[in-house]
Design an enzyme around this catalytic site. Sequence first.
Site, short mmCIF file in Angstrom:
data_model
loop_
_atom_site.label_atom_id
_atom_site.label_comp_id
_atom_site.label_asym_id
_atom_site.label_seq_id
_atom_site.Cartn_x
_atom_site.Cartn_y
_atom_site.Cartn_z
N THR A 46 2.88 -4.72 -4.94
CA THR A 46 3.83 -4.41 -6.01
C THR A 46 5.23 -4.17 -5.45
O THR A 46 6.23 -4.37 -6.14
CB THR A 46 3.35 -3.18 -6.80
OG1 THR A 46 2.00 -3.41 -7.21
CG2 THR A 46 4.21 -2.95 -8.04
N TYR A 134 -7.81 -2.32 1.57
CA TYR A 134 -7.36 -2.92 0.31
C TYR A 134 -8.01 -4.28 0.17
O TYR A 134 -7.64 -5.24 0.85
CB TYR A 134 -5.84 -3.01 0.33
CG TYR A 134 -5.19 -3.64 -0.90
CD1 TYR A 134 -5.85 -3.80 -2.11
CD2 TYR A 134 -3.87 -4.08 -0.83
CE1 TYR A 134 -5.24 -4.36 -3.21
CE2 TYR A 134 -3.24 -4.64 -1.93
CZ TYR A 134 -3.93 -4.78 -3.11
OH TYR A 134 -3.31 -5.35 -4.20
N LYS A 162 -9.13 0.61 -1.68
CA LYS A 162 -8.64 0.14 -2.97
C LYS A 162 -9.40 -1.13 -3.27
O LYS A 162 -9.18 -2.18 -2.64
CB LYS A 162 -7.14 -0.12 -2.91
CG LYS A 162 -6.56 -0.71 -4.19
CD LYS A 162 -5.08 -1.06 -4.03
CE LYS A 162 -4.52 -1.72 -5.28
NZ LYS A 162 -3.09 -2.12 -5.11
N VAL A 204 -5.18 3.04 -7.79
CA VAL A 204 -3.90 2.67 -7.19
C VAL A 204 -3.23 1.78 -8.22
O VAL A 204 -3.64 0.65 -8.45
CB VAL A 204 -4.06 1.95 -5.85
CG1 VAL A 204 -2.69 1.59 -5.27
CG2 VAL A 204 -4.82 2.84 -4.86
#
Length: 293
Positions: A46, A134, A162, A204
């Site tokens: 992001t 992740y 995540k 998250v």
Amino acid sequence: MNFGKIITAMVTPFDANGDIDFPATEKLIEHLIANGSDGLVVAGTTGESPTLTAAEKLALFKFTAEKVNGRIPVIAGTGSNDTRSSIALTKQAEEAGVDGIMLVTPYYNKPAQEGLFQHFKAIAEATHLPIMLYNIPGRSAVNMAPETIIRLSAVSNIVSVKEASGNLDAASMIIDGTPDGFTVYSGDDGLTLPLMAIGADGIVSVASHIIGNEMQEMIANFTSGNIKEAAAQHRKLLPVMNALFAAPNPVPVKTALQLLDVETGKVRLPMIPLNDEETVTLRQLLEAGNIRA
């Protein structure tokens, strides 16, 4: 390491020249802390990590850690598809004062599961910081199997994942197979409540830029046993969550922030802004959800 329930994957503000806008970053940090963020991920997907240089990432790590000043955890996105580069940036992030590291599944070169294990293990051994894995096969082209995550959870400072595969069966296996102190976070806003229902610890989030307090209320209702109210809030928030992914992330969320008078600038190429029609649709969805500046 307690990362909290809602960790915001923070956008990276840019100025009119496309450079990092540090005054806007400071304002964004304060906005996020005031609006439900228990922690921040800096220079993740992001945050447009593929377009940030190593020097820019390091400057962001230092700046964010300084401005947060211990109020909430700051997690640095130092993962890549190059183990040596990830180790180098992880060491620099540790020196910059961050509280944890997030390591994305290596993209493009499509390593085998044993390669994934060795990659993450090597980075973990190079730092004392707690590490969040992740897993995002939609962007990395390789899925980290639950068995690999479970195996990695035996490494002392690999403490979290995540999980953005969208696979609840895989998440169940991870939750069941990892130690009690190992935390599992949803990587999809819309799956926050479903994943917590099977034992995940939080999210998250991208949507928490916009609806962080509302998401905290939903989670508080769930954890206190008000399941029907939490489910109703989930259904109410879902259209906004989906709207923030109607175009490639982080284009919609940066637009939404601007609509709410939180200036973060435009995205860097190859991302492009929403067109006028998409912006109008996003504004209407925010207004329908009673979300205003």
